[in-house]
Design a protein around this motif. Structure first.
Motif, PDB file in Angstrom:
ATOM      1  N   THR A  51      54.404 -61.948  35.577  1.00 54.74           N
ATOM      2  CA  THR A  51      54.334 -60.912  35.154  1.00 54.74           C
ATOM      3  C   THR A  51      53.207 -60.124  33.735  1.00 54.74           C
ATOM      4  O   THR A  51      53.311 -61.329  32.339  1.00 54.74           O
ATOM      5  N   PHE A  99      58.432 -52.088  44.062  1.00 56.57           N
ATOM      6  CA  PHE A  99      59.895 -52.713  43.882  1.00 56.57           C
ATOM      7  C   PHE A  99      60.825 -52.147  43.679  1.00 56.57           C
ATOM      8  O   PHE A  99      61.069 -51.693  42.772  1.00 56.57           O
ATOM      9  N   ASN A 100      61.861 -53.384  43.639  1.00 55.22           N
ATOM     10  CA  ASN A 100      63.242 -52.129  44.116  1.00 55.22           C
ATOM     11  C   ASN A 100      63.443 -50.844  44.638  1.00 55.22           C
ATOM     12  O   ASN A 100      62.542 -50.779  45.777  1.00 55.22           O
ATOM     13  N   GLN A 126      57.753 -56.409  36.303  1.00 49.99           N
ATOM     14  CA  GLN A 126      58.750 -57.619  36.436  1.00 49.99           C
ATOM     15  C   GLN A 126      58.919 -58.832  37.579  1.00 49.99           C
ATOM     16  O   GLN A 126      58.370 -58.302  37.952  1.00 49.99           O
ATOM     17  N   GLY A 128      60.531 -61.193  40.124  1.00 53.95           N
ATOM     18  CA  GLY A 128      61.213 -60.527  41.369  1.00 53.95           C
ATOM     19  C   GLY A 128      60.135 -60.803  42.802  1.00 53.95           C
ATOM     20  O   GLY A 128      59.275 -60.563  42.666  1.00 53.95           O
ATOM     21  N   ASP A 129      61.307 -60.115  43.466  1.00 53.72           N
ATOM     22  CA  ASP A 129      60.072 -59.516  44.781  1.00 53.72           C
ATOM     23  C   ASP A 129      59.630 -58.490  45.587  1.00 53.72           C
ATOM     24  O   ASP A 129      60.268 -57.762  44.799  1.00 53.72           O
ATOM     25  N   TYR A 130      58.146 -58.401  45.748  1.00 50.45           N
ATOM     26  CA  TYR A 130      57.852 -56.740  46.061  1.00 50.45           C
ATOM     27  C   TYR A 130      57.159 -57.258  47.586  1.00 50.45           C
ATOM     28  O   TYR A 130      56.490 -57.755  48.312  1.00 50.45           O
ATOM     29  N   THR A 156      56.546 -64.793  45.403  1.00 56.00           N
ATOM     30  CA  THR A 156      57.269 -63.508  44.018  1.00 56.00           C
ATOM     31  C   THR A 156      56.588 -63.754  42.721  1.00 56.00           C
ATOM     32  O   THR A 156      55.701 -64.814  42.431  1.00 56.00           O
ATOM     33  N   ASP A 159      57.984 -64.553  36.050  1.00 59.61           N
ATOM     34  CA  ASP A 159      58.515 -64.413  34.607  1.00 59.61           C
ATOM     35  C   ASP A 159      57.216 -65.290  33.671  1.00 59.61           C
ATOM     36  O   ASP A 159      57.262 -66.209  33.720  1.00 59.61           O
TER      37      ASP A 159
END
Length: 168
Positions: A51, A99-100, A126, A128-130, A156, A159
Motif C-alpha cells: 500500500t 477493489f471491493n 488498501q 487486500g485482494d485486487y 495480494t 499493508d
C-alpha cells in the motif's frame, strides 16, 4: 574446513531457493483466451505489492504458435514467450482495477522495448485482494477476462506498515 563451509553455503542456498520458489510461481496469472488464440499474463509489475507505493498492472499478450498471423503481431526471440507478442493494444484494450466495490480505469501503455508488454500505473491504498478486468479487442477479437489476486494467481496487496522501520 573450506569444504565444510562450502557445503553449508550450498545447503543454505538450496534452502533459500526452496523458500522463494512459491513466491516466484505465484507472481502472475496466465491463461489462454479466445479459444486458445492468445496467451494473456497479468499480475503486479512489482511484487510483493505494498500500500502507498507506485505499482502497475503487468500485462503481456502473445499470439499462440499456430494461430494465424496478424499485421500487428511482431516476431520475438524471447525464450520465455509462448508465441508472438501482440503490439498496438494500448488503443484497443482497456484495463480496470477493482477493489471491493470500487473500480478505476488504468490507461495502459507499451512497456519500453518489450513488444506485447503493457503497463498501467496505480498506487494501491488498501491492503487486500485486487482484480484486473481486461476487456476490448486483440486484433479485432473481443475479449473480456478478469484476473484476481490470490494464492494461485498474483500477490495480494500488503499493508506497508508491515515493513516500515521504525514504525510510524
Amino acid at each position: 574446513m573450506k569444504r565444510t563451509h562450502a557445503l553449508f553455503a550450498s545447503l543454505a542456498l538450496v534452502a533459500m531457493l526452496g523458500l522463494a520458489a512459491p513466491l516466484l510461481t505465484s507472481a502472475h496469472e496466465s491463461r489462454n483466451v479466445d479459444n486458445g488464440k492468445y496467451h494473456v499474463v497479468v499480475g503486479w509489475l512489482n511484487e510483493p505489492a505494498y500500500t502507498g507505493f507506485l505499482n502497475s498492472v503487468d500485462l503481456t499478450v502473445t499470439q499462440n504458435t499456430g494461430a494465424p498471423a496478424t499485421p500487428s503481431a511482431t516476431p520475438t526471440s524471447d525464450e520465455n514467450s509462448t508465441g508472438t507478442p501482440v503490439t498496438g493494444l494500448e488503443d484497443t484494450l482497456k484495463v480496470d482495477i477493482i477493489f471491493n466495490d470500487k473500480t478505476m480505469n488504468l490507461p495502459i501503455s507499451p512497456a519500453w522495448q518489450q513488444p506485447g508488454h503493457y503497463v498501467g500505473y496505480v498506487i494501491p491504498t488498501q491492503a487486500g485482494d485486487y482484480s484486473f478486468h481486461v476487456y476490448g479487442a486483440i486484433n479485432g477479437d473481443k475479449i473480456d477476462e478478469t484476473f484476481t489476486s490470490g494464492p494461485d494467481t498474483f500477490g495480494t496487496v500488503i499493508d506497508a506498515k508491515t515493513i516500515m522501520f521504525p514504525q510510524p
